[in-house]
Design a protein around this motif. Sequence first.
Motif, PDB file in Angstrom:
ATOM      1  N   ARG A 153       0.824  -1.209   0.000  1.00  0.00           N
ATOM      2  CA  ARG A 153       0.000   0.000   0.000  1.00  0.00           C
ATOM      3  C   ARG A 153       0.862   1.265   0.000  1.00  0.00           C
ATOM      4  O   ARG A 153       1.889   1.325   0.676  1.00  0.00           O
ATOM      5  N   VAL A 154       0.398   2.272  -0.716  1.00  0.00           N
ATOM      6  CA  VAL A 154       1.100   3.556  -0.750  1.00  0.00           C
ATOM      7  C   VAL A 154       0.878   4.258   0.587  1.00  0.00           C
ATOM      8  O   VAL A 154      -0.253   4.471   1.011  1.00  0.00           O
ATOM      9  N   ALA A 155       1.976   4.584   1.268  1.00  0.00           N
ATOM     10  CA  ALA A 155       1.902   5.264   2.557  1.00  0.00           C
ATOM     11  C   ALA A 155       2.124   6.763   2.407  1.00  0.00           C
ATOM     12  O   ALA A 155       1.598   7.550   3.192  1.00  0.00           O
ATOM     13  N   ALA A 156       2.894   7.174   1.411  1.00  0.00           N
ATOM     14  CA  ALA A 156       3.166   8.598   1.187  1.00  0.00           C
ATOM     15  C   ALA A 156       3.635   8.804  -0.239  1.00  0.00           C
ATOM     16  O   ALA A 156       4.264   7.937  -0.833  1.00  0.00           O
ATOM     17  N   ARG A 157       3.291   9.965  -0.765  1.00  0.00           N
ATOM     18  CA  ARG A 157       3.737  10.367  -2.095  1.00  0.00           C
ATOM     19  C   ARG A 157       4.332  11.762  -1.926  1.00  0.00           C
ATOM     20  O   ARG A 157       3.620  12.704  -1.589  1.00  0.00           O
ATOM     21  N   LEU A 158       5.630  11.873  -2.127  1.00  0.00           N
ATOM     22  CA  LEU A 158       6.335  13.127  -1.888  1.00  0.00           C
ATOM     23  C   LEU A 158       6.809  13.715  -3.204  1.00  0.00           C
ATOM     24  O   LEU A 158       7.301  13.001  -4.070  1.00  0.00           O
ATOM     25  N   ARG A 159       6.679  15.031  -3.331  1.00  0.00           N
ATOM     26  CA  ARG A 159       7.080  15.720  -4.559  1.00  0.00           C
ATOM     27  C   ARG A 159       7.918  16.942  -4.218  1.00  0.00           C
ATOM     28  O   ARG A 159       7.830  17.487  -3.134  1.00  0.00           O
ATOM     29  N   GLY A 160       8.701  17.367  -5.166  1.00  0.00           N
ATOM     30  CA  GLY A 160       9.457  18.613  -5.055  1.00  0.00           C
ATOM     31  C   GLY A 160      10.487  18.612  -3.942  1.00  0.00           C
ATOM     32  O   GLY A 160      11.242  17.656  -3.761  1.00  0.00           O
ATOM     33  N   ALA A 161      10.501  19.718  -3.179  1.00  0.00           N
ATOM     34  CA  ALA A 161      11.495  19.901  -2.126  1.00  0.00           C
ATOM     35  C   ALA A 161      11.355  18.863  -1.026  1.00  0.00           C
ATOM     36  O   ALA A 161      12.352  18.398  -0.469  1.00  0.00           O
ATOM     37  N   ARG A 162      10.121  18.475  -0.719  1.00  0.00           N
ATOM     38  CA  ARG A 162       9.914  17.452   0.317  1.00  0.00           C
ATOM     39  C   ARG A 162      10.513  16.112  -0.115  1.00  0.00           C
ATOM     40  O   ARG A 162      11.086  15.403   0.700  1.00  0.00           O
ATOM     41  N   ALA A 163      10.391  15.781  -1.379  1.00  0.00           N
ATOM     42  CA  ALA A 163      10.964  14.526  -1.881  1.00  0.00           C
ATOM     43  C   ALA A 163      12.488  14.560  -1.777  1.00  0.00           C
ATOM     44  O   ALA A 163      13.105  13.575  -1.354  1.00  0.00           O
ATOM     45  N   GLN A 164      13.093  15.674  -2.129  1.00  0.00           N
ATOM     46  CA  GLN A 164      14.546  15.797  -2.051  1.00  0.00           C
ATOM     47  C   GLN A 164      15.030  15.748  -0.606  1.00  0.00           C
ATOM     48  O   GLN A 164      16.051  15.134  -0.300  1.00  0.00           O
TER      49      GLN A 164
END
Length: 72
Positions: A24-35
């Motif tokens: 299951r997907v617990a989190a999807r991070l994009r942009g600065a948060r992903a880095q």
Amino acid sequence: MSAASGFSYEEWPDGTVVVTHGSRVAARLRGARAQEFLAEARSGDPQLVMARWTGNYKRGNERTAKRHPRNN
């Protein structure tokens, strides 16, 4: 991709990081948060980092819950 005890993460070509727990997907991070997540996961224990980022970590009340009448 990283996988050990429960959590895993995958980097996508568009920079998105998808953290899964089991299947299951617990989190999807994009942009600065992903880095920020990637930097932290690569420098420490990835399992602990993923647990903290997804909010799925021990909260300190396990001992109290163990003694609750409902759990006897």
